[in-house]
Design an enzyme around this catalytic site. Structure first.
Site, mmCIF file in Angstrom:
data_model
loop_
_atom_site.group_PDB
_atom_site.id
_atom_site.type_symbol
_atom_site.label_atom_id
_atom_site.label_comp_id
_atom_site.label_asym_id
_atom_site.label_seq_id
_atom_site.Cartn_x
_atom_site.Cartn_y
_atom_site.Cartn_z
ATOM 1 N N HIS A 272 -21.878 11.615 9.860
ATOM 2 C CA HIS A 272 -21.340 12.194 8.629
ATOM 3 C C HIS A 272 -20.948 13.648 8.875
ATOM 4 O O HIS A 272 -21.194 14.222 9.932
ATOM 5 C CB HIS A 272 -22.322 12.073 7.454
ATOM 6 C CG HIS A 272 -23.425 13.083 7.422
ATOM 7 N ND1 HIS A 272 -24.016 13.513 6.248
ATOM 8 C CD2 HIS A 272 -24.046 13.748 8.421
ATOM 9 C CE1 HIS A 272 -24.960 14.400 6.539
ATOM 10 N NE2 HIS A 272 -25.001 14.566 7.818
ATOM 11 N N HIS B 180 -21.499 14.716 12.968
ATOM 12 C CA HIS B 180 -22.744 14.580 13.720
ATOM 13 C C HIS B 180 -23.443 13.366 13.091
ATOM 14 O O HIS B 180 -22.795 12.640 12.314
ATOM 15 C CB HIS B 180 -23.584 15.864 13.624
ATOM 16 C CG HIS B 180 -23.976 16.210 12.235
ATOM 17 N ND1 HIS B 180 -23.094 16.763 11.333
ATOM 18 C CD2 HIS B 180 -25.134 16.048 11.549
ATOM 19 C CE1 HIS B 180 -23.705 16.942 10.170
ATOM 20 N NE2 HIS B 180 -24.943 16.507 10.278
ATOM 21 N N ASP C 69 -24.919 1.255 8.296
ATOM 22 C CA ASP C 69 -25.479 1.366 9.647
ATOM 23 C C ASP C 69 -24.376 1.362 10.698
ATOM 24 O O ASP C 69 -23.471 0.517 10.667
ATOM 25 C CB ASP C 69 -26.447 0.205 9.909
ATOM 26 C CG ASP C 69 -27.169 0.373 11.232
ATOM 27 O OD1 ASP C 69 -27.509 1.512 11.601
ATOM 28 O OD2 ASP C 69 -27.389 -0.649 11.913
ATOM 29 N N GLU D 4 -33.556 12.356 6.089
ATOM 30 C CA GLU D 4 -32.376 12.640 6.919
ATOM 31 C C GLU D 4 -32.826 13.056 8.316
ATOM 32 O O GLU D 4 -32.216 12.703 9.323
ATOM 33 C CB GLU D 4 -31.542 13.737 6.279
ATOM 34 C CG GLU D 4 -30.191 13.909 6.925
ATOM 35 C CD GLU D 4 -29.316 14.877 6.153
ATOM 36 O OE1 GLU D 4 -28.413 14.413 5.437
ATOM 37 O OE2 GLU D 4 -29.538 16.104 6.252
#
Lengths: 135, 135, 135, 135, 135, 135
Positions: free
Chosen positions: B15, B40, B80, B125
């Site tokens: 993202h 990244h 994913d 995250e």
């Protein structure tokens, strides 16, 4: 504002999910691999949270040494290295799902801990499956 | 008293944080390294909590096998090994911050799970940055 | 007998597995979801182990503050919040598998750390997939 | 220099430690709580390490998707949600200690993986007790 | 519905539990090993949760880089590698139990973070003992 | 082929890194925050690995209950809730770096465990800093 203290413990038990009032097919459909007749097992990780006020004299909400002893007596001695279905009165007829195990542990701890403390439990059956009670 | 069941899952996505209505300088100031143009990525860990009542017949709040399937369909298949900005309709214009990812996942799961169950999400995250929604 | 010190670090990168000399079908068969064109990403966890002797004056095998700085310069600044395929010279043509990332990091650290120290790396791409180099 | 890849997996089994050639007192003295007759259980975590060379075409030592499938077939299908003593041929007479489980898994994997790869296993019986084979 | 962001941090401190108004025997009975005169120590892990609304422009509830800086200034600089009893004004007379440390950190962070954000803390003293404040 | 068993334990200690033969400036340059005079502390996690042969009668390399008792006597009783510099003979003059702590523990365990078993230790000072001895 209230403060919580949490104590973690572990126990290793065998169990099998089964409802004697279900047909064999229903048991297999609902409980899948967990219904296999000869039991499987888990390393259960339990977190016991007590919510209360900080005692200004000690700086403690609750003595975690005492909480550890209560968990040892009520949970570890009762369930560790046991077959939940065969070796415990609590799950002789009650299905030992993680949900029901949490409720049973809650009731055992509730009877030992002063009502001034709210109790909340988190029980890990695996790294990916957990329950919380009450919620 | 209600009981919660929690199921954990993981997905790996690329993202970039960016708001097209901001100047380049603003984007860099606000999003820092996360604004770098070529993306990244993260190993996102998701915990889905369903709050409800224990079914006395099964001892389950919710069948975690079914919950796993819904998470696979709504989250894993969608995100994913994807680039959230480029490969997904949800983040074509919405900034894929952890907060927004959690809201998007919540809405997708909310549409699949009966309203009798309250849903709460936790999204990691990184090991050090997490969000919870709703809270 | 030798002693080892280990320092852990993390970086978040996007990557895509692809070999330009393979057909599209081969790339997809071999690299699966990791071959998707728009990149995905990971929280990479790196463990750098240096094996040497304990300095009797300091009690250190190697100053972990200095090791942290070297890792920051050679690994974090180079790869964190980057797209390994697009943003780095090292993976412009080299496939950024975990194995190759470990070899590249080894060579960068080897050039910075005195040869008296043996270096060994462990790199986690996910919680379930890791590599070690050299082994 | 060789490179290793590691794949992690989990299985949940019941077991009991017992040697039929020991007296009851000996079994209890040596195996303690693990000797209780109705079984207990664990979430076993397995790490399979393959040591080999990086294929310059793929950048892989071994395709971890294939390794996952082999682990699923040889370990998960064989032992997950099983009673090791009652449900498996391997532990019908062999005591299912973590050491013996590791050796059995090693032999099953060794038969499936090319001899060019060295195999090493780590098996966690609990968070605090682990074994490695071969070592 | 509100959203929470959580940032994790660590600090390593020495401390001793002691109440000067208690007798020596009382101190030992209540605080046990934690009362030993020459201090012991912990790796404290702190989770700071801020509850608020997602800013539609940034997609952030709160900039975690800014939160990290505030935690560094208020917590890490104040307590990391310090003796809580001897080196800090906050615990010169206040007993540095995990509960009191959490309250002190809360008050320090509360003074730095806009009141629109609700703050909740979780502090791990060990892997098995944690506190939450407010709760 | 040999087999290893590993037992994990934890102890919480205060320490300070200092070499009396260094100048104050040298001590500060080399040991940084770890040199602060009033001590800081850590939750040390220790992994003790014993390498040997599986006893065909028991299926054990070494009885982990006995290993736990030896670790309790030699490590936990000696160092837990202690100030390593002030409360222990071992570190009265030896600098309590993680490296030196590992060597000291190795020597204590080596004296208790039959020489047929190779011993290897891993000691975590923090989540990010570890040592291994011997290596």
């Amino acid at each position: 504002m209230k403060t919580a203290v949490i104590r973690k413990a572990q126990f290793n038990s065998a169990h099998r999910l089964h409802n004697a009032s279900f047909s064999e097919a229903e048991n297999q459909r609902i409980f899948g691999l967990c219904n296999l007749p000869n039991y499987h097992g888990h390393n259960y990780t339990l977190e016991v949270k007590l919510i209360g006020d900080i005692d200004p004299q000690t700086g403690f909400v609750y003595d975690l040494g005492i909480l550890k002893d209560i968990i040892d007596e009520e949970v570890i001695e009762a369930f560790d290295h046991k077959n939940l279905n065969l070796d415990t009165a609590e799950f002789a007829t009650l299905n030992p799902t993680a949900e029901n195990i949490a409720v049973v542990i809650y009731n055992k701890l509730r009877a030992r801990i002063e009502s001034a403390y709210e109790i909340k439990l988190k029980l890990y059956e695996t790294e990916r499956n957990m329950v919380e009670y009450p919620c």
